[in-house]
Design a protein around this motif. Structure first.
Motif, PDB file in Angstrom:
ATOM      1  N   LEU A  35       0.827  -1.211   0.000  1.00 55.64           N
ATOM      2  CA  LEU A  35       0.000   0.000   0.000  1.00 55.64           C
ATOM      3  C   LEU A  35       0.859   1.259   0.000  1.00 55.64           C
ATOM      4  O   LEU A  35       0.452   2.295  -0.522  1.00 55.64           O
ATOM      5  CB  LEU A  35      -0.929   0.002   1.219  1.00 55.64           C
ATOM      6  CG  LEU A  35      -2.094  -0.985   1.174  1.00 55.64           C
ATOM      7  CD1 LEU A  35      -2.857  -0.956   2.503  1.00 55.64           C
ATOM      8  CD2 LEU A  35      -3.032  -0.685   0.021  1.00 55.64           C
ATOM      9  N   THR A  36       2.044   1.171   0.582  1.00 59.80           N
ATOM     10  CA  THR A  36       2.952   2.324   0.568  1.00 59.80           C
ATOM     11  C   THR A  36       3.279   2.740  -0.864  1.00 59.80           C
ATOM     12  O   THR A  36       3.407   3.933  -1.160  1.00 59.80           O
ATOM     13  CB  THR A  36       4.246   1.984   1.326  1.00 59.80           C
ATOM     14  OG1 THR A  36       3.918   1.612   2.669  1.00 59.80           O
ATOM     15  CG2 THR A  36       5.188   3.167   1.356  1.00 59.80           C
ATOM     16  N   LEU A  37       3.400   1.758  -1.753  1.00 56.82           N
ATOM     17  CA  LEU A  37       3.692   2.072  -3.150  1.00 56.82           C
ATOM     18  C   LEU A  37       2.590   2.926  -3.773  1.00 56.82           C
ATOM     19  O   LEU A  37       2.856   3.763  -4.634  1.00 56.82           O
ATOM     20  CB  LEU A  37       3.861   0.785  -3.961  1.00 56.82           C
ATOM     21  CG  LEU A  37       5.155   0.004  -3.742  1.00 56.82           C
ATOM     22  CD1 LEU A  37       5.087  -1.340  -4.460  1.00 56.82           C
ATOM     23  CD2 LEU A  37       6.357   0.805  -4.219  1.00 56.82           C
ATOM     24  N   LYS A  38       1.349   2.719  -3.340  1.00 62.58           N
ATOM     25  CA  LYS A  38       0.254   3.509  -3.903  1.00 62.58           C
ATOM     26  C   LYS A  38       0.411   4.984  -3.554  1.00 62.58           C
ATOM     27  O   LYS A  38       0.085   5.854  -4.366  1.00 62.58           O
ATOM     28  CB  LYS A  38      -1.091   2.973  -3.423  1.00 62.58           C
ATOM     29  CG  LYS A  38      -1.424   1.612  -4.008  1.00 62.58           C
ATOM     30  CD  LYS A  38      -2.815   1.138  -3.636  1.00 62.58           C
ATOM     31  CE  LYS A  38      -3.093  -0.224  -4.269  1.00 62.58           C
ATOM     32  NZ  LYS A  38      -4.431  -0.734  -3.934  1.00 62.58           N
ATOM     33  N   ASP A  39       0.894   5.278  -2.356  1.00 59.20           N
ATOM     34  CA  ASP A  39       1.164   6.671  -2.002  1.00 59.20           C
ATOM     35  C   ASP A  39       2.281   7.233  -2.874  1.00 59.20           C
ATOM     36  O   ASP A  39       2.146   8.294  -3.481  1.00 59.20           O
ATOM     37  CB  ASP A  39       1.563   6.778  -0.526  1.00 59.20           C
ATOM     38  CG  ASP A  39       0.381   6.750   0.409  1.00 59.20           C
ATOM     39  OD1 ASP A  39      -0.569   7.518   0.165  1.00 59.20           O
ATOM     40  OD2 ASP A  39       0.396   5.971   1.367  1.00 59.20           O
ATOM     41  N   VAL A  40       3.391   6.525  -2.930  1.00 65.44           N
ATOM     42  CA  VAL A  40       4.572   7.017  -3.647  1.00 65.44           C
ATOM     43  C   VAL A  40       4.272   7.215  -5.128  1.00 65.44           C
ATOM     44  O   VAL A  40       4.601   8.261  -5.728  1.00 65.44           O
ATOM     45  CB  VAL A  40       5.742   6.032  -3.457  1.00 65.44           C
ATOM     46  CG1 VAL A  40       6.903   6.375  -4.377  1.00 65.44           C
ATOM     47  CG2 VAL A  40       6.199   6.020  -2.000  1.00 65.44           C
ATOM     48  N   LEU A  41       3.608   6.238  -5.747  1.00 68.49           N
ATOM     49  CA  LEU A  41       3.318   6.323  -7.169  1.00 68.49           C
ATOM     50  C   LEU A  41       2.209   7.332  -7.458  1.00 68.49           C
ATOM     51  O   LEU A  41       2.219   7.994  -8.502  1.00 68.49           O
ATOM     52  CB  LEU A  41       2.952   4.939  -7.703  1.00 68.49           C
ATOM     53  CG  LEU A  41       4.097   3.924  -7.660  1.00 68.49           C
ATOM     54  CD1 LEU A  41       3.592   2.514  -7.935  1.00 68.49           C
ATOM     55  CD2 LEU A  41       5.187   4.298  -8.660  1.00 68.49           C
ATOM     56  N   PHE A  42       1.250   7.454  -6.541  1.00 70.16           N
ATOM     57  CA  PHE A  42       0.206   8.466  -6.729  1.00 70.16           C
ATOM     58  C   PHE A  42       0.801   9.866  -6.685  1.00 70.16           C
ATOM     59  O   PHE A  42       0.429  10.735  -7.499  1.00 70.16           O
ATOM     60  CB  PHE A  42      -0.871   8.323  -5.656  1.00 70.16           C
ATOM     61  CG  PHE A  42      -1.774   9.530  -5.565  1.00 70.16           C
ATOM     62  CD1 PHE A  42      -2.704   9.791  -6.564  1.00 70.16           C
ATOM     63  CD2 PHE A  42      -1.662  10.417  -4.510  1.00 70.16           C
ATOM     64  CE1 PHE A  42      -3.522  10.913  -6.507  1.00 70.16           C
ATOM     65  CE2 PHE A  42      -2.468  11.549  -4.443  1.00 70.16           C
ATOM     66  CZ  PHE A  42      -3.407  11.797  -5.441  1.00 70.16           C
ATOM     67  N   TRP A  43       1.718  10.137  -5.737  1.00 72.55           N
ATOM     68  CA  TRP A  43       2.328  11.471  -5.667  1.00 72.55           C
ATOM     69  C   TRP A  43       3.047  11.802  -6.970  1.00 72.55           C
ATOM     70  O   TRP A  43       3.002  12.950  -7.427  1.00 72.55           O
ATOM     71  CB  TRP A  43       3.293  11.540  -4.490  1.00 72.55           C
ATOM     72  CG  TRP A  43       2.627  11.496  -3.162  1.00 72.55           C
ATOM     73  CD1 TRP A  43       1.384  11.966  -2.842  1.00 72.55           C
ATOM     74  CD2 TRP A  43       3.154  10.933  -1.954  1.00 72.55           C
ATOM     75  NE1 TRP A  43       1.113  11.732  -1.516  1.00 72.55           N
ATOM     76  CE2 TRP A  43       2.168  11.100  -0.954  1.00 72.55           C
ATOM     77  CE3 TRP A  43       4.360  10.310  -1.621  1.00 72.55           C
ATOM     78  CZ2 TRP A  43       2.370  10.671   0.362  1.00 72.55           C
ATOM     79  CZ3 TRP A  43       4.556   9.870  -0.320  1.00 72.55           C
ATOM     80  CH2 TRP A  43       3.568  10.059   0.659  1.00 72.55           C
ATOM     81  N   ARG A  44       3.696  10.812  -7.572  1.00 70.79           N
ATOM     82  CA  ARG A  44       4.377  11.053  -8.838  1.00 70.79           C
ATOM     83  C   ARG A  44       3.363  11.373  -9.933  1.00 70.79           C
ATOM     84  O   ARG A  44       3.558  12.303 -10.735  1.00 70.79           O
ATOM     85  CB  ARG A  44       5.211   9.827  -9.218  1.00 70.79           C
ATOM     86  CG  ARG A  44       6.074  10.026 -10.447  1.00 70.79           C
ATOM     87  CD  ARG A  44       6.883   8.775 -10.739  1.00 70.79           C
ATOM     88  NE  ARG A  44       7.629   8.344  -9.565  1.00 70.79           N
ATOM     89  CZ  ARG A  44       8.220   7.152  -9.462  1.00 70.79           C
ATOM     90  NH1 ARG A  44       8.142   6.293 -10.457  1.00 70.79           N
ATOM     91  NH2 ARG A  44       8.879   6.834  -8.375  1.00 70.79           N
ATOM     92  N   TRP A  45       2.273  10.585  -9.983  1.00 71.09           N
ATOM     93  CA  TRP A  45       1.224  10.850 -10.970  1.00 71.09           C
ATOM     94  C   TRP A  45       0.607  12.234 -10.737  1.00 71.09           C
ATOM     95  O   TRP A  45       0.368  12.982 -11.687  1.00 71.09           O
ATOM     96  CB  TRP A  45       0.147   9.770 -10.864  1.00 71.09           C
ATOM     97  CG  TRP A  45      -1.021  10.004 -11.771  1.00 71.09           C
ATOM     98  CD1 TRP A  45      -1.148   9.573 -13.066  1.00 71.09           C
ATOM     99  CD2 TRP A  45      -2.216  10.732 -11.464  1.00 71.09           C
ATOM    100  NE1 TRP A  45      -2.362   9.992 -13.581  1.00 71.09           N
ATOM    101  CE2 TRP A  45      -3.032  10.704 -12.621  1.00 71.09           C
ATOM    102  CE3 TRP A  45      -2.670  11.396 -10.333  1.00 71.09           C
ATOM    103  CZ2 TRP A  45      -4.282  11.321 -12.675  1.00 71.09           C
ATOM    104  CZ3 TRP A  45      -3.914  12.024 -10.375  1.00 71.09           C
ATOM    105  CH2 TRP A  45      -4.704  11.983 -11.531  1.00 71.09           C
ATOM    106  N   PHE A  46       0.367  12.567  -9.480  1.00 74.50           N
ATOM    107  CA  PHE A  46      -0.250  13.850  -9.140  1.00 74.50           C
ATOM    108  C   PHE A  46       0.595  15.020  -9.656  1.00 74.50           C
ATOM    109  O   PHE A  46       0.068  15.993 -10.200  1.00 74.50           O
ATOM    110  CB  PHE A  46      -0.423  13.947  -7.623  1.00 74.50           C
ATOM    111  CG  PHE A  46      -1.046  15.220  -7.148  1.00 74.50           C
ATOM    112  CD1 PHE A  46      -2.419  15.366  -7.087  1.00 74.50           C
ATOM    113  CD2 PHE A  46      -0.249  16.287  -6.742  1.00 74.50           C
ATOM    114  CE1 PHE A  46      -2.992  16.551  -6.643  1.00 74.50           C
ATOM    115  CE2 PHE A  46      -0.812  17.469  -6.302  1.00 74.50           C
ATOM    116  CZ  PHE A  46      -2.192  17.597  -6.252  1.00 74.50           C
ATOM    117  N   SER A  47       1.902  14.921  -9.502  1.00 76.35           N
ATOM    118  CA  SER A  47       2.785  16.009  -9.925  1.00 76.35           C
ATOM    119  C   SER A  47       2.743  16.210 -11.438  1.00 76.35           C
ATOM    120  O   SER A  47       2.972  17.316 -11.929  1.00 76.35           O
ATOM    121  CB  SER A  47       4.218  15.749  -9.468  1.00 76.35           C
ATOM    122  OG  SER A  47       4.775  14.642 -10.159  1.00 76.35           O
ATOM    123  N   LEU A  48       2.425  15.140 -12.183  1.00 73.60           N
ATOM    124  CA  LEU A  48       2.373  15.227 -13.639  1.00 73.60           C
ATOM    125  C   LEU A  48       0.986  15.587 -14.160  1.00 73.60           C
ATOM    126  O   LEU A  48       0.844  16.341 -15.127  1.00 73.60           O
ATOM    127  CB  LEU A  48       2.812  13.896 -14.254  1.00 73.60           C
ATOM    128  CG  LEU A  48       4.260  13.478 -14.027  1.00 73.60           C
ATOM    129  CD1 LEU A  48       4.490  12.064 -14.553  1.00 73.60           C
ATOM    130  CD2 LEU A  48       5.211  14.454 -14.714  1.00 73.60           C
TER     131      LEU A  48
END
Length: 444
Positions: free
Chosen positions: A257-270
């Motif tokens: 589930l931690t990966l969902k935070d990390v990858l979502f933040w990257r998607w959010f920035s783009l």
């Protein structure tokens, strides 16, 4: 002559009196020290399943987390120390080299801590650092073998969900990022029909509203989770119909589930960097979205100097049900188990993962700082670690009930008057609550 004798006697007795007073003072101090009990720190809840009164937890920190927590004996602490050294502005030069555990024999070697492995296949380089690795639960072993990787391909994107980059495109006031799993079709559909509807949402009682968008965060179906049918074909149909699913190419498991935070933040920035606020939650909660919008507008209107822009006032906003003075769960039978060989120390203050809200600006900073915090198996705690790294404390709000209402109040609409979020609710309960809470609940 008698007068001189009296003075001499006083001079002789004075040291004895002073020594006597000193002895009495020492005895009183000792008695007070023995009888004194330090005030109990407020206790909330530890990553669910353990209270901080059980003898299995780490002690409360006496110093800031990042100074006390990095003890020698645990793997995560060592890895985080390497990252700290790499990002230390005093120690680093044009290229930072630190000592990393060797994959073959467990010894350290010189290497670049920022270099990612060539792929995300299981890697044994950290397993050799855990003497009890073979006795750990399967989910913990799997996490250790894959925790070197946080760069997973995005299988399904939604590039236009936040309006794109055009000048006329309206950015959402609130982006709902909901963690879900492939098989939770009913949960996602219930959210779409109730509190997670995309579009313009009015505040409670006609209050100021805002544009709301919803995305669901998924990994790939975990084949090891049990005997379940292959649901990918159904998921593809759902993606094409609703166009609100983000899916990455990693196994969907609790420790990932931690990966969902990390990858979502990257998607959010783009894809969504202009969104004012982000709500991150689970797919089994009920959110009073209109009340949340009222709360967010109030924060922008009332905090900071009157002359400030509302986005500046809420720049560091992070709100949820805060859990403090917590430590790792050392019970191997629970899914929240963290062995002492992996992590030593206490947890920084964090918010229950059922649901939290934070500013869009903070989401961008969390994405950047997450590169400086080694992945941790429990997503709530990891988010608290990233916040601590930014020097931000989560704010507690009594309306975020990630551990639910008292059982006697759950069926009373009036009990939800001051509630923003409750956890857990089934799809059927979401639909019922949505129908009952279309107007502001009356006082009980």
């Amino acid at each position: 002559m008698a007068r001189c004798s009296g003075r001499l006697l006083c001079i002789c007795l004075l040291p004895c009196v002073m020594v006597g007073h000193l002895i009495v003072y020492i005895m009183v101090s000792i008695c007070i020290t023995i009888s004194y009990s330090p005030p109990l720190l407020p206790v909330r809840f530890v990553a669910p399943g353990t209270s901080s009164n059980s003898g299995t937890l780490a002690s409360h920190p006496l110093n800031p987390f990042w100074k006390l927590g990095l003890e020698e004996g645990a793997l995560w602490n060592q890895l985080q120390r390497f990252l700290d050294r790499q990002h230390n502005p005093i120690l680093r030069g044009n290229r930072t080299w630190v000592k990393l555990p060797d994959a073959e024999d467990g010894r350290v070697r010189e290497g670049d801590a920022g270099e990612a492995p060539a792929d995300c296949r299981p890697d044994n380089r950290w397993a050799s650092r855990l003497q009890d690795f073979n006795t750990l639960p399967e989910q913990m072993r799997d996490f250790v073998l894959s925790m070197h990787c946080r760069d997973y391909p995005l299988l399904t994107d939604q590039p236009g969900i936040c309006g794109g980059e055009g000048q006329g495109a309206e950015a959402p006031v609130l982006l709902l990022a909901i963690k879900s799993e492939t098989g939770n079709f009913e949960n996602r559909q219930a959210i779409r029909q109730t509190w997670g509807q995309s579009g313009w949402v009015q505040g409670e009682a006609g209050g100021r509203g805002g544009l709301v968008r919803t995305v669901f965060l998924l990994g790939k179906q975990d084949p090891s989770a049990g005997l379940y049918p292959d649901l990918e074909a159904l998921l593809e149909l759902e993606k094409s119909q609703h166009q609100d699913i983000l899916q990455w190419d990693f196994r969907d498991s609790f420790y990932n589930l931690t990966l969902k935070d990390v990858l979502f933040w990257r998607w959010f920035s783009l894809r969504c960097p202009r969104a004012l606020f982000v709500f991150k939650g689970d797919d089994d909660i009920f959110l009073r979205t209109r009340s949340l919008l009222d709360f967010l507008h109030q924060q922008g209107d009332e905090s900071g100097d009157p002359g400030q822009n509302s986005t500046e006032r809420t720049r560091d906003l992070f709100v949820g049900e805060v859990i403090a003075n917590a430590g790792p769960n050392r019970q191997p039978s629970t899914k929240y188990y963290i062995p002492e060989s992996f992590y030593k120390g206490t947890y920084p203050a964090y918010a229950g993962g059922g649901g939290v809200v934070y500013s869009g600006d903070l989401a961008l900073r969390l994405g950047r700082v997450s590169r400086r915090v080694h992945l941790f198996p429990i997503d709530d705690v990891y988010l608290g670690m990233c916040l601590h790294r930014l020097g931000i404390s989560p704010s507690h709000h009594p309306g975020f009930l990630t551990f639910d209402l008292p059982a006697s109040d759950r069926e009373k609409p009036c009990a939800y008057r001051s509630v923003i979020l409750v956890h857990k609710r089934s799809p059927k309960e979401m639909l019922r609550l949505w129908s009952e809470l279309q107007t502001v609940p009356p006082p009980c």
